[in-house]
Design an enzyme around this catalytic site. Sequence first.
Site, PDB file in Angstrom:
ATOM      1  N   GLU A   1       0.749  -5.335  35.404  1.00  0.00           N
ATOM      2  CA  GLU A   1       0.730  -4.003  35.642  1.00  0.00           C
ATOM      3  C   GLU A   1      -0.678  -3.978  36.355  1.00  0.00           C
ATOM      4  O   GLU A   1      -1.705  -3.997  35.917  1.00  0.00           O
ATOM      5  CB  GLU A   1       0.606  -3.170  34.309  1.00  0.00           C
TER       6      GLU A   1
ATOM      7  N   GLU B   1       6.439  -4.301  29.571  1.00  0.00           N
ATOM      8  CA  GLU B   1       6.255  -5.354  29.052  1.00  0.00           C
ATOM      9  C   GLU B   1       6.956  -6.562  28.584  1.00  0.00           C
ATOM     10  O   GLU B   1       6.841  -7.678  28.925  1.00  0.00           O
ATOM     11  CB  GLU B   1       4.989  -5.303  27.948  1.00  0.00           C
TER      12      GLU B   1
ATOM     13  N   PHE C   1      -3.865  -4.528  27.611  1.00  0.00           N
ATOM     14  CA  PHE C   1      -4.594  -4.606  26.412  1.00  0.00           C
ATOM     15  C   PHE C   1      -3.573  -5.122  25.262  1.00  0.00           C
ATOM     16  O   PHE C   1      -2.313  -5.159  25.319  1.00  0.00           O
ATOM     17  CB  PHE C   1      -4.677  -2.924  25.792  1.00  0.00           C
TER      18      PHE C   1
ATOM     19  N   ASP D   1      -3.070  -4.432  22.311  1.00  0.00           N
ATOM     20  CA  ASP D   1      -2.420  -3.680  21.599  1.00  0.00           C
ATOM     21  C   ASP D   1      -1.136  -3.395  22.040  1.00  0.00           C
ATOM     22  O   ASP D   1      -0.139  -2.816  21.341  1.00  0.00           O
ATOM     23  CB  ASP D   1      -3.166  -2.350  21.788  1.00  0.00           C
ATOM     24  N   PHE D   2      -0.700  -3.674  23.407  1.00  0.00           N
ATOM     25  CA  PHE D   2       0.579  -3.207  23.896  1.00  0.00           C
ATOM     26  C   PHE D   2       1.629  -4.626  23.584  1.00  0.00           C
ATOM     27  O   PHE D   2       2.486  -4.645  24.118  1.00  0.00           O
ATOM     28  CB  PHE D   2       0.731  -3.429  25.454  1.00  0.00           C
TER      29      PHE D   2
ATOM     30  N   HIS E   1      -6.005   1.101  21.659  1.00  0.00           N
ATOM     31  CA  HIS E   1      -6.565   0.221  22.920  1.00  0.00           C
ATOM     32  C   HIS E   1      -7.702  -0.558  22.190  1.00  0.00           C
ATOM     33  O   HIS E   1      -8.755  -0.906  23.430  1.00  0.00           O
ATOM     34  CB  HIS E   1      -6.938   1.170  23.895  1.00  0.00           C
TER      35      HIS E   1
END
Lengths: 337, 307
Positions: free
Chosen positions: A29, A70, A93, A95-96, A139
């Site tokens: 991204e 993702e 991140f 976190d994703f 994040h």
Amino acid sequence: MAKKSYRQAISEALRQEMERDHRVIVMGEDVAGGAGAAGEQDAWGGPLGVTKGLLPQFGRERVIDTPITESGFIGAAVGAAATGLRPVADLMFVDFMGVCFDQIFNQAAKFKYMFGGKATTPVVIRTMYGAGFRAASQHSQCLYNIFTHIPGLKVALPSNPYEAKGLMIQAIRDDDPVIFFEHKAMYDMEGEVPDEAYAIPFGQANVTREGDDATIIAFGRMVNFANDVADKLSKEGISCTVVDPRTTSPLDTETILETAAETGRVVVVDEAHPRCNMATDVSALICQEAFDKLKAPIKMVTAPHAPVPFSAALEDLYIPSMDKIEAAVRAVTGKSH
Amino acid sequence: MVMIREFEEAVHEEFSAGGIPGFVHLYAGEEASGVGICMHLNDDDYIASTHRGHGHCLAKDCDEHAMMLEIFGKKDGLCGGKGGSMHIADLSKGMMGANGIVGGGPPLICGAALTAKTLKTGGVAVAFVGDGASNQGTVFESYNLAKVLNLPAIFVVEDNGYAEATSSKYSVAGSQVNRGKGFDIPSVEVDGSDFFAVWEAAREAVERARAGGGPSLIHSRVLRYYGHFEGDAMTYRPGDEVSKYRAEKDPLMLFRRRVTEAGLLESGDLDEIERKTKDRIAQCVVEAKAAPQPTEADLLTDVYISY
């Protein structure tokens, strides 16, 4: 030697490997940023600018902005790796990772084993981790422990610019899937970085300080905290060995056990939550293999078992601090102020 | 098609007899679909398969002997006994694996198509998914990614009417073709029992992909002769559904009728192929049963890191 930032070091590693091998591509991204927009030519280079400059040199064919999907593009990177490219995918991140974890742990990690050794998956997944950015719960997590748990993945945690360049080059040249953790609070950190390409082998810890009184084993950004604590305490005559494992998988258990046995007093510092993390893992290892060498119970310094808070006041309390590390060293050595 | 049928019938029998461990999902009844697609592909083209992967493997020219050993979990199986029925793969044949994860394949195929595009190999990549997987987000993400990056990817939705035990009439909103069209991907529906219909749709899609025309979608309506997995009592299906299929829509029967009526092949020649294939598969079963098991030494090979 030239001083370069952590950001520049990673960028230079990517550039040099893309120049060396035409199969290396960068995707994710906004890795270029601005695809399809008016400012398309080299707009962002990722939200924190790590891949800026690659687009003008390598073009859209090799610096590929993907939709924010993702599962789709991490899976595509895995598939591309299995079929002849060497993709460096940016998960932005860590976190994703929830939405694409299947492609990482059920696909990438298992191909070689599940297919009887007849597949390689040379994919690198870059991702940002860690607290300190006021970026709150979704994040700021560490999560490298989760990837370390999965057989078939390699996990790198560079602690400074020199390490970042060498480990990234190794990651790209490695034939196995590597999850490459970049601490977002370190991008502006400067250090000496050679201009030429060099690879740091995985699974070889770096002993950054040597001392007799205690061994501090620290991960990622925490290595810097541990070094500072060691420097400070050395002025009082408390000398510490500091170990940077560099990679959590493979883990250099030999250096960890050796240095732990030498001092007999161990502090493990891990920015992750306290349960089932690298600190507990390393502590268990030492207890199993070198219990008889310990002169004091091991101390672990970690974040608390809570999501990362937003408030600056709370986040500062959340991150394992140098004060906490210092207190832990004093506790194991029995040397108070 | 005959090879797939004989292979699956043999696996069905052996599973019932208790010789095959784990989960097995059979492709029998869907032969024309996989073969009609894969006949356009060579070893440099990639496919990703589903739980129901034996047919795709055979259509992509994977070795039937090594496959049978793999399904029995034997050391010399196609994947050394570490993959089994649900994960059979042979990258040298462009077969990226049956997949134990519903919807796992399409993102991987986008990657294989990206490789083909980036390295300019002229290759194409095909993702087979079932009607169940067609509802997974990964599939939509892959449609979008393939279209955005103009990838030589083909998505084949093999719709046998059931996602495990749940009817696609219940679980699929809208139509597969409209889903593809929603992404501006050329999309067609074909009768997946009709080899020639599938072959023709695949020819168009493969030509488009090789010519740089981007992705396509084929909604292939197929029939599943056995349950979702072996041992499935199929209580959710009407009692005569399979027997009607076999009598009226069997892809091998339809193929035989078409080619003999057109004078392309002699019935006797087809009989001979069936007989030889049956013998070959029977031999594979005998050898698979006798083949050695993997040993403890094999347990930790091909993990990247051993502790």
